[in-house]
Design a protein around this motif. Structure first.
Motif, short mmCIF file in Angstrom:
data_model
loop_
_atom_site.label_atom_id
_atom_site.label_comp_id
_atom_site.label_asym_id
_atom_site.label_seq_id
_atom_site.Cartn_x
_atom_site.Cartn_y
_atom_site.Cartn_z
N ARG A 1 0.78 -1.19 -0.06
CA ARG A 1 -0.16 0.02 0.16
C ARG A 1 0.85 1.12 0.04
NH1 ARG A 1 -2.64 -1.11 4.19
NH2 ARG A 1 -1.65 0.19 5.79
N ASP A 2 1.96 1.43 0.79
CA ASP A 2 2.73 2.53 0.85
C ASP A 2 3.62 2.65 -0.33
OD1 ASP A 2 1.87 3.03 3.29
OD2 ASP A 2 3.59 1.85 4.48
N LEU A 3 3.95 1.57 -0.90
CA LEU A 3 4.78 1.56 -2.26
C LEU A 3 4.00 1.62 -3.33
CD1 LEU A 3 7.89 -0.36 -1.34
CD2 LEU A 3 7.66 1.69 -1.45
N GLN A 4 2.53 1.48 -3.39
CA GLN A 4 1.80 1.47 -4.63
C GLN A 4 2.04 0.36 -5.65
OE1 GLN A 4 0.50 5.65 -5.75
NE2 GLN A 4 1.86 6.13 -4.01
N GLN B 1 8.84 4.72 -7.78
CA GLN B 1 9.96 5.37 -8.55
C GLN B 1 10.49 6.31 -7.94
OE1 GLN B 1 7.03 4.14 -9.93
NE2 GLN B 1 7.63 2.90 -11.92
N ALA B 2 9.62 7.19 -7.50
CA ALA B 2 10.21 8.62 -6.98
C ALA B 2 10.93 8.48 -5.38
CB ALA B 2 9.01 9.63 -6.73
N LYS B 3 10.14 7.39 -4.76
CA LYS B 3 10.90 7.08 -3.60
C LYS B 3 12.35 6.44 -3.81
CE LYS B 3 6.43 6.46 -1.19
NZ LYS B 3 5.38 5.53 -0.68
N LEU C 1 9.25 14.70 -6.53
CA LEU C 1 9.96 15.10 -5.15
C LEU C 1 10.12 16.39 -5.02
CD1 LEU C 1 12.85 12.33 -5.80
CD2 LEU C 1 10.90 12.34 -3.90
N ILE C 2 10.27 17.31 -6.44
CA ILE C 2 10.37 18.73 -6.01
C ILE C 2 9.37 19.40 -5.80
CG2 ILE C 2 10.75 20.76 -7.55
CD1 ILE C 2 12.86 19.26 -9.09
N GLU C 3 8.04 18.93 -6.43
CA GLU C 3 6.78 19.34 -6.08
C GLU C 3 6.33 19.22 -4.67
OE1 GLU C 3 3.96 17.37 -8.66
OE2 GLU C 3 4.99 18.27 -10.35
#
Length: 415
Positions: free
Chosen positions: A57-60, A139-141, A183-185
């Motif tokens: 759930r956390d990592l989707q 992927q962002a994580k 990550l920037i947003e």
């Protein structure tokens, strides 16, 4: 409406994230996000206890994808998994095999497997707050964790984008920036591009120690049993063109830096020193030791006649256009490099001229070459990606496009 509150990035806890694992070029990006997730729960210890339903759930991601990449992490010796009375116990291994991580200490090693401490190549800290944020893709994580793994020494040299894409197994710049921009947003990092001699040169990345609490709204989100599962399947991991294994080559000296506002190497009981900025000279140059396979038989035959269309297919022309668009959006929305709409139009005009000139000159070079195999290798390897990355960064300083492309291709082929 309440004003946003600044919270410390480590307010929910954190753990060590190890550079050797994050730079393993055979480890897919979703496997790295799972590894980073476990590390964020391990804190100053070596063990983590999250349950599977919470992890996916956390990592989707879906359960099949999770099971596949967890098995890969176990098989590569990075973590162990065992059943306990309270659930699964995951242990972050401190002695690991080093498969495909190369730096100046290992540049002479080929086809060799060595075991060493996981922290030998450096590490940083990965906050649990980032790993739990439902606003971020898996992927962002993983991208954040990759950056964080370099931050343990404060200010340090950092790989170029082409290297980041290979080590995270991301197929294109547009895919990379789609997740990077999140990550920037959300305020987790920022980017600044410095000038050198009037030209934009290195990028400075800053990992922020404080973030706005209103970005955390979904962090504690709980999915009800009746909520449809929209978990990411592994099919959507890469997108864009497929990364080829690069020919053995040396990249340019690392020109980008990552700066953490967080601590350096923290020992238990020590307070954070958020003003630590140290140059790490051990990353002045990165050696590439991957090799291409044997060329197809056709390359040993008399040179065929290459058309512009064939060249466009070989350099993934459509994907290069997408990369141009993604970089343009980043310059407009984040770097604020376009002062007027005319500036943005000029960027796209120059980059279109660059693409056209690339196709034209490559077509001519291939048709004139006695043995075009070497050129074709370079077109599909990391050297071409590095060259195009440089064109994106220096577009504003290119005044004679044909001459600049000719020099760039000559440098590409001769090395």
């Amino acid at each position: 409406m309440l004003n946003p509150i600044l919270v410390n990035i480590d307010s929910k806890g954190y753990g060590k994230i190890y550079k050797a694992v994050m730079r393993d070029r055979d480890l897919p990006i979703l496997a790295k996000s799972i590894y980073a997730y476990f590390c964020s729960f391990a804190g100053l210890g070596r063990q983590a206890y999250p349950k599977r339903d919470k992890i996916v759930r956390d990592l989707q991601i879906n359960k099949d994808t999770y099971t596949k990449y967890l098995a890969l992490l176990v098989n590569r010796g990075y973590i162990t998994k065992e059943r306990t009375a309270t659930g699964n116990l995951y242990t972050i291994q401190q002695t690991i095999p080093v498969y495909n991580f190369q730096d100046e200490k290992e540049s002479e090693l080929t086809d060799t497997l060595v075991f060493e401490n996981v922290a030998a190549h450096g590490f940083g800290t990965v906050p649990k707050l980032v790993m739990l944020d439902q606003n971020l893709t898996s992927q962002a994580k993983a991208i954040y964790a990759y950056f964080a793994s370099f931050s343990g020494m404060g200010t340090t040299s950092f790989p170029r984008r082409a290297t980041i894409l290979r080590e995270l197994k991301i197929g294109s710049l547009s895919t990379y920036y789609r997740h990077f921009n999140l990550l920037i947003e959300k305020g987790y990092l920022s980017i600044e591009q410095r000038k050198n001699g009037g030209r934009f040169d290195i990028c400075i990345y800053r990992l922020h120690s404080m973030v706005c609490s209103d970005q955390m709204e979904k962090t504690e989100h709980i999915v009800s049993k009746g909520t449809p599962d929209k978990s990411m399947s592994e099919k959507s991991v890469h997108g864009g063109k497929r990364l080829e294994s690069p020919q053995s080559t040396s990249e340019k000296p690392l020109s980008e830096k990552v700066i953490s506002e967080k601590m350096g190497h923290q020992k238990p009981g020590q307070a954070n020193n958020r003003n630590s900025n140290i140059i790490n000279s051990s990353f002045n140059e990165e050696q590439e030791n991957n090799h291409q396979g044997i060329l197809p038989v056709e390359f040993s035959q008399p040179s065929p006649i290459f058309t512009a269309k064939e060249v466009m297919e070989r350099i993934h022309y459509t994907q290069l256009q997408a990369d141009i668009s993604s970089w343009g959006q980043l310059m407009r929305d984040t770097l604020h490099r376009f002062q007027t709409p005319a500036d943005e139009q000029r960027y796209y005009h120059v980059m279109q001229k660059i693409l056209s000139e690339l196709v034209s000159q490559l077509t001519e070079l291939l048709n004139q070459a006695k043995e075009p195999g070497r050129i074709l290798e370079k077109m599909s390897g990391s050297a071409f990606s590095n060259m195009f990355d440089d064109l994106l960064a220096r577009w504003n300083g290119i005044h004679n496009v044909p001459a600049y492309i000719a020099a760039s291709l000559n440098n590409l082929i001769s090395h």
